[in-house]
Each structure stands twice: as structure tokens, then as C-alpha cells.
Scaffold this active site. Structure first.
Site, PDB file in Angstrom:
ATOM      1  N   HIS A   1      53.476  62.339  -5.425  1.00  0.00           N
ATOM      2  CA  HIS A   1      52.962  61.247  -6.262  1.00  0.00           C
ATOM      3  C   HIS A   1      51.504  61.462  -6.665  1.00  0.00           C
ATOM      4  CE1 HIS A   1      56.106  57.895  -5.229  1.00  0.00           C
ATOM      5  NE2 HIS A   1      56.622  58.932  -5.858  1.00  0.00           N
TER       6      HIS A   1
ATOM      7  N   HIS B   1      64.901  63.665  -8.302  1.00  0.00           N
ATOM      8  CA  HIS B   1      66.007  62.800  -8.707  1.00  0.00           C
ATOM      9  C   HIS B   1      67.343  63.536  -8.705  1.00  0.00           C
ATOM     10  CE1 HIS B   1      64.010  59.009 -10.376  1.00  0.00           C
ATOM     11  NE2 HIS B   1      63.107  59.656  -9.655  1.00  0.00           N
TER      12      HIS B   1
END
Length: 327
Positions: free
Chosen positions: A242, A121
Site C-alpha cells: 500500500h 486480486h
């Protein structure tokens, strides 16, 4: 709205943090206005940009566009840094080892997913067109954005380590997060990733809307990553992050190639149960794309290949858009 970089962790939701968020040592804010987009160009960077333009002018059609978009992938890392007047400090130095040592004291497998998500991020805001964003620590100003929900906990975890390090030698948030993400991968059984240090922190947030959104189809994802200088192969390799967290790809605290094996099974297509909650729409889209599917199958069959490609893509991710201090 989540981004495809969202990696949730069960244990983060129940963790207790004793330090006050208001005491976090953010970079000084008084020197620049938050309303301006951060510009890290030097005269040398402008010269490099001019060279890019000249190259594109001499190349026509689709081939020229692809060359422009992938040029950072082709240039040696040292040449990319030189364009920014950069001086990265190689891993193995005292500063790097100090960060690594203190991060290990506060990092656990249960906190790894959130820490790794911080990396994506912060670095994922980079765009080649305006040469803004990237691994610059600006995430500390962006924690109230919806896509960064939950990341305050991870910042607080790293603040404990940063406080100890700053007492010896001041380090940037960009370096802290880059090294911590690599350690999060390693502590969960993934590859060891050497990370250079020497990044400078931004004094303001990056523009909003730069992270890949979770509802993008494969075509949209590939275009988004291409704008950031990443190939389809690197998109698929980085998506393997992920495998950590509570998205349903194997053990939430094991970094392995389960992500790709589950994608091939497509459990979200079955009726009822929890299978419909596995992964994001963007994860599901990857396996429907022929080019992405080719890499998904390779990584599902060969974990060592995934580890090597993820390591290389991670290093590129945390260096892209970084501004480096002078030695």
C-alpha cells in the site's frame, strides 16, 4: 466493496489506452462452465491432502490446527509443487526474460500501483480448505466485480506486452501478471524479485468473496490470511504494498517503508484535513494489534528487512494455488 489489496494510482485515472478491451486475449472459455468452481487437484494432490488429514488426526487441540494451517509455510516450495504435479520454470530462463523485457516497455512508475494490485486480486482468492483460487489468471474474468474496479486499465497495459510475447511464445496471464507485479515493485525502487514461470491459466472465474475485505479488524485479517496459508508477519509485509498508489503513504510512485512509518503516526486520528483519507480501515486496524505492531515497528526502522520479507512473501503469494504446466 474494496478489498485490502486495493492500491490506487493517480496516473492510471488519466492514462490513455489505445488497444480495445474487447481484443484482449483471454484464455479460451468454451471448454468449461463458469458456474463450476475450478478444481486443479491431481491424484498426486489428493495423496498430499490425505497426508495432511493424517497429520491433523495425530495432532490434537490448538497446536494441531495451527500446524495444519501453516503446513504450506513449512514445506519446501518444490514439495508443494510436487503435490500438484508441478513443473515451475526458474527465473532467468528465456521465457522469463522475454516477459520481463516486454513488461518493462509498457510499465511506468505511474502504472505500477495498478499492475501490483492485479497480482493481489488474482492470487488473493486462494483458500487452503478447498485448494481453489490463487495465481491462475482468473482475474481476466472478474474485472466487472466491484472490488476489481479500475483493473481493466492495468490489464490493457499488460495486453500490449502480452501481444508481443505471444507472437514469439504463448504465455499465460498468470505468468504475465506475476512477473509484471515484481517489475512494478522494482521500477519504483523496491527489491528485485525473481519469479518462476510456467503457470497455467484458469478457464473460469474464481468464486466471489474470497478477497480480504477492507473493514476487517486485525483479528479478522489474521484469520483470513491464515486460511490462505500466510502468517501474521507475512500479512504485515504484504500490506506494505500500500506504500504505492494514492492511499497517502508517502510518494505514490516510491516503493519504500513509508507505509509503516505513517501507520505509527496514525494521521487519520487528527481532526479535519486530508489525513482522515489516509489508508483503509484494515490498515488502521493493523497498528492497533500488538502482534502486527511488533512487525510494523521493525519494518519502519529497517527498510532492508521489509524488502527481504516482502520479496519472500511475494514469491509465496504468486506460487500459492498456481497450477504448473508440464515440461
Amino acid at each position: 466493496m474494496d478489498s485490502i489489496f486495493s492500491i490506487s494510482s493517480h496516473s492510471l485515472l488519466g492514462s490513455t489506452v489505445t488497444s480495445s478491451f474487447s481484443q484482449i486475449d483471454f484464455p479460451a472459455k468454451s471448454q468449461r462452465s463458469f458456474s463450476a468452481t475450478p478444481k486443479f487437484r491431481s491424484h498426486r494432490a489428493d495423496e498430499c491432502a490425505a497426508g495432511h488429514i493424517a497429520l491433523s488426526a495425530s495432532t490434537s487441540g490448538r497446536r494441531g490446527l495451527l500446524f495444519m494451517a501453516t503446513l504450506p509455510c513449512l514445506l519446501p516450495l518444490t514439495q508443494i509443487m510436487d503435490c500438484h504435479g508441478a513443473s515451475a520454470i526458474e527465473s532467468g530462463t528465456k521465457e522469463y526474460l522475454l516477459i520481463k523485457e516486454e513488461v518493462r516497455k509498457v510499465l511506468s512508475k505511474g502504472k505500477a500501483a495498478g499492475v501490483l494490485r492485479l497480482v493481489f486480486h488474482d492470487a488473493g482468492t486462494f483458500e487452503m480448505d478447498d485448494n481453489a483460487g490463487g495465481m491462475n489468471g482468473s482475474i481476466v474474468y472478474e474485472l466487472d466485480r466491484p472490488e476489481n474496479s479500475g483493473l481493466k486499465k492495468s490489464i490493457k497495459v499488460l495486453q500490449k506486452a502480452k501481444t508481443q510475447i505471444d507472437a514469439i511464445k504463448t504465455v499465460s496471464w498468470a505468468d504475465m501478471i506475476a512477473v509484471a507485479g515484481a517489475e512494478a515493485v522494482s521500477v519504483c525502487g523496491g527489491p528485485k524479485i525473481p519469479v518462476s514461470v510456467g503457470r497455467l491459466d484458469s478457464l473460469e472465474p474464481d468464486p466471489e468473496g474470497k478477497l480480504p475485505e477492507e473493514y476487517l479488524d486485525a483479528s479478522g485479517l489474521k484469520k483470513c490470511f491464515l486460511r490462505k496459508g500466510f502468517s501474521t508477519q507475512e500479512l504485515v509485509a504484504l500490506s506494505g504494498a500500500h506504500t504505492l498508489g494514492s492511499k497517502g503513504f508517502g510518494s505514490p510512485t516510491s516503493f519504500d517503508n513509508s507505509y509503516y512509518k505513517v501507520l505509527l503516526e496514525k494521521p487519520w486520528t487528527s481532526s479535519g484535513g486530508m489525513s482522515g483519507m489516509i489508508g483503509l480501515p484494515s490498515d488502521h486496524a493493523l497498528v492497533e494489534d500488538e502482534e502486527c505492531l511488533r512487525w510494523i515497528k521493525k519494518y519502519a526502522d529497517n527498510e532492508n528487512m521489509f524488502f527481504e520479507d516482502f520479496k519472500n512473501a511475494y514469491v509465496k503469494l504468486v506460487n500459492t494455488g498456481a497450477r504448473w504446466k508440464s515440461l
